[in-house]
Scaffold this motif. Structure first.
Motif, mmCIF file in Angstrom:
data_model
loop_
_atom_site.group_PDB
_atom_site.id
_atom_site.type_symbol
_atom_site.label_atom_id
_atom_site.label_comp_id
_atom_site.label_asym_id
_atom_site.label_seq_id
_atom_site.Cartn_x
_atom_site.Cartn_y
_atom_site.Cartn_z
ATOM 1 N N GLN A 1 0.926 -1.397 0.535
ATOM 2 C CA GLN A 1 0.235 -0.144 -0.080
ATOM 3 C C GLN A 1 1.176 0.973 -0.047
ATOM 4 O O GLN A 1 -0.029 2.409 -0.323
ATOM 5 C CB GLN A 1 -0.424 0.115 1.275
ATOM 6 C CG GLN A 1 0.112 0.472 2.573
ATOM 7 C CD GLN A 1 0.729 -0.189 3.074
ATOM 8 O OE1 GLN A 1 0.710 -1.567 2.483
ATOM 9 N NE2 GLN A 1 1.154 0.577 4.335
ATOM 10 N N ILE B 1 -4.767 -0.720 -5.436
ATOM 11 C CA ILE B 1 -3.681 -0.422 -4.015
ATOM 12 C C ILE B 1 -4.054 0.123 -2.493
ATOM 13 O O ILE B 1 -3.628 -0.682 -1.750
ATOM 14 C CB ILE B 1 -2.546 -0.230 -4.466
ATOM 15 C CG1 ILE B 1 -2.181 -0.313 -6.087
ATOM 16 C CG2 ILE B 1 -1.227 -0.358 -3.713
ATOM 17 C CD1 ILE B 1 -0.876 0.118 -6.884
ATOM 18 N N ILE B 2 -4.612 0.781 -2.939
ATOM 19 C CA ILE B 2 -4.816 1.689 -1.136
ATOM 20 C C ILE B 2 -5.828 0.736 -0.053
ATOM 21 O O ILE B 2 -5.314 0.346 0.772
ATOM 22 C CB ILE B 2 -5.264 2.968 -1.098
ATOM 23 C CG1 ILE B 2 -3.920 3.585 -1.452
ATOM 24 C CG2 ILE B 2 -5.643 3.377 -0.119
ATOM 25 C CD1 ILE B 2 -4.093 4.830 -2.021
#
Length: 485
Positions: free
Chosen positions: A147, A367-368
């Protein structure tokens, strides 16, 4: 207490003398041991406490870790690490790596230690220069901290653009002539005296932080003093010198009296100034620059085209910008910061149709929020659409006026804008606030070497690495707190 005496500024020195004076004539100064050990440790702890506001900002809006390496006066290889947030750059620590190979694994382990100490949830990115050893750590970070983004230093990248542009045939000749002219003038006391007479003691060489910056500043200075230099090389003083008949003297006179040279200087400055403007944006500490980087670079490219009568002459420069940007200034963070800056987004309809921008935004969301598909859907299919269509608070007249009435991009505050008008899209607002508060360069970490040099002088070159680290920690961060207050 742990700050070297010679590095104290005048105001601090006066305060120190006044504080000592309050104890009266019977005051006994602390021993060298007390200064070097317990009192220094106390000062380190006091400094940590003074950075509490910075820690609160990290937790609220995220932060960036920056790292850089350099060889000190004792030929020790030291790597330092800093942390940047909206309130500025603070020094975390350093490590001596003289006995270790500078591999990607070593750098990764050094950085990850601080990531875990701070808390991975508070860190958005790691910023380094573009050295191969730094890039080798990227894959390792993706495995353990997927992340967190690893970003190339924008200052370093734009310097590479400027250097490559300066090597183009249309500019390299001008830079070489300017360099030869300045070297000739400063190499002889007689020519230097004549120049000072006509420039009123003003120099034409202006040192910069990089070799190219020095060349650029010198070109600026030459252009500003064009008339004085022409008077110098047509003066009686110049005619009477033996240097006038030398090969280098004739070359210097020909350069100053050449119309084509000055036209070349003007053209070079027209181009370089546009990129230097972006460089100053990303290299400064006054405000987070990630939100403005791609928009500023795009504007620079458009203005470079306009600086040529024939736009095809701009193609080699634009090609350099694109080549140097690839893999360095095209990460998901760069594109998302660009997309979520209303100053650019709502003034340029092409952004929403740019495949790269939208793809990187979606990549960033994935991704986050890798383990939360519902959140991914909410942001991409609901909140982004509200932002795109200017619905609800985004469409208020005052929200539109906030960016439309600002002519210069760096006068706009995207963090404040999202704080005021992003409440209807809380998840996108949080993303925007975190990305808007990011730096795009590791310059603050590089500037920290000034503190190392001030403390680790020739007279104090026997400092142990741990004590040097503590002294730098106190001095660098004390300056930051003082600046903030």
């Amino acid at each position: 207490m742990g700050i070297p005496f010679h590095s104290i500024d005048n105001q601090s020195f006066r305060q120190l003398v006044e504080a000592i004076g309050q104890f009266g004539p019977g005051y006994k100064h602390p021993s060298q041991y007390l200064l070097r050990e317990p009192l220094l440790k106390q000062e380190v702890e006091r400094t940590k406490f003074s950075l509490k506001k910075h820690e609160e900002e990290w937790m609220e809006n995220g932060c960036s870790i920056m790292t850089d390496a350099r060889t000190d006066r004792k030929k020790r290889s030291i790597m330092n690490i800093c942390i940047n947030c909206k309130l500025g750059t603070s020094f975390l620590g350093s490590i001596e790596e003289s006995m270790e190979a500078h591999t990607g694994v070593y750098i990764f382990e050094f950085v990850e230690k601080y990531i875990i100490e701070i808390g991975p949830q508070h860190i958005v990115q790691v910023v380094t220069d573009n050295a191969t050893k730094n890039m080798a750590a990227v894959d390792l970070l993706k495995v353990t901290q997927p992340q967190i983004f690893w970003t190339s230093c924008a200052t370093h990248t734009i310097n590479l653009m400027l250097e490559a542009t300066g090597k183009l045939l249309k500019f390299s000749g001008i830079l070489e002539k300017a360099k030869a002219l300045t070297i000739f003038i400063y190499a002889h006391h007689r020519t230097l005296a004549i120049m000072w007479k006509y420039t009123k003691k003003s120099d034409i060489v202006r040192p910069g932080v990089t070799r190219f910056a020095t060349s650029f500043l010198t070109l600026e200075s030459l252009k500003d003093k064009k008339d004085q230099l022409r008077l110098m090389f047509t003066s009686d003083e110049w005619r009477k010198t033996k240097l006038r008949s030398s090969v280098k003297g004739k070359s210097a006179e020909a350069t100053v009296t050449s119309i084509s040279f000055w036209n070349g200087v003007s053209l070079a400055l027209n181009v370089f100034t546009l990129l230097v403007k972006v460089l100053r944006l990303v290299d400064g500490d006054k405000k987070p620059s990630m939100a403005f980087l791609l928009g500023a670079l795009k504007q620079a490219k458009e203005d470079i085209k306009k600086s040529f009568k024939k736009q095809e002459n701009a193609i080699p420069i634009l090609k350099i910008i694109d080549e140097k940007s690839k893999g360095r200034l095209d990460s998901p963070l760069h594109y998302v910061a660009y997309l979520l800056n209303p100053f650019f987004y709502f003034k340029d309809s092409s952004i929403s149709n740019d495949t790269n921008v939208m793809n990187e935004f979606l990549n960033c969301v994935e991704i986050i929020f890798a383990t939360d598909e519902e959140m991914q859907s909410t942001i991409a299919n609901d909140e982004l659409l509200k932002y795109n269509s200017k619905s609800e608070n985004f469409g208020r007249k005052m929200a539109v006026a906030a960016y439309e009435k600002v002519d210069v991009y760096h006068d706009f505050d995207p963090v404040g804008w999202w704080s005021n008008y992003g409440g209807d899209t809380p998840n996108l607002q949080k993303m925007a606030m975190r990305f808007r508060s990011l730096t795009s360069s590791s310059s603050g970490c590089e500037r920290n070497w000034i503190q190392f040099e001030e403390i680790h002088t020739k007279k104090r070159n026997r400092l142990e690495t741990s004590r040097l680290n503590d002294l730098v920690y106190v001095k660098f961060n004390a300056n930051l707190v003082k600046k903030r207050e």
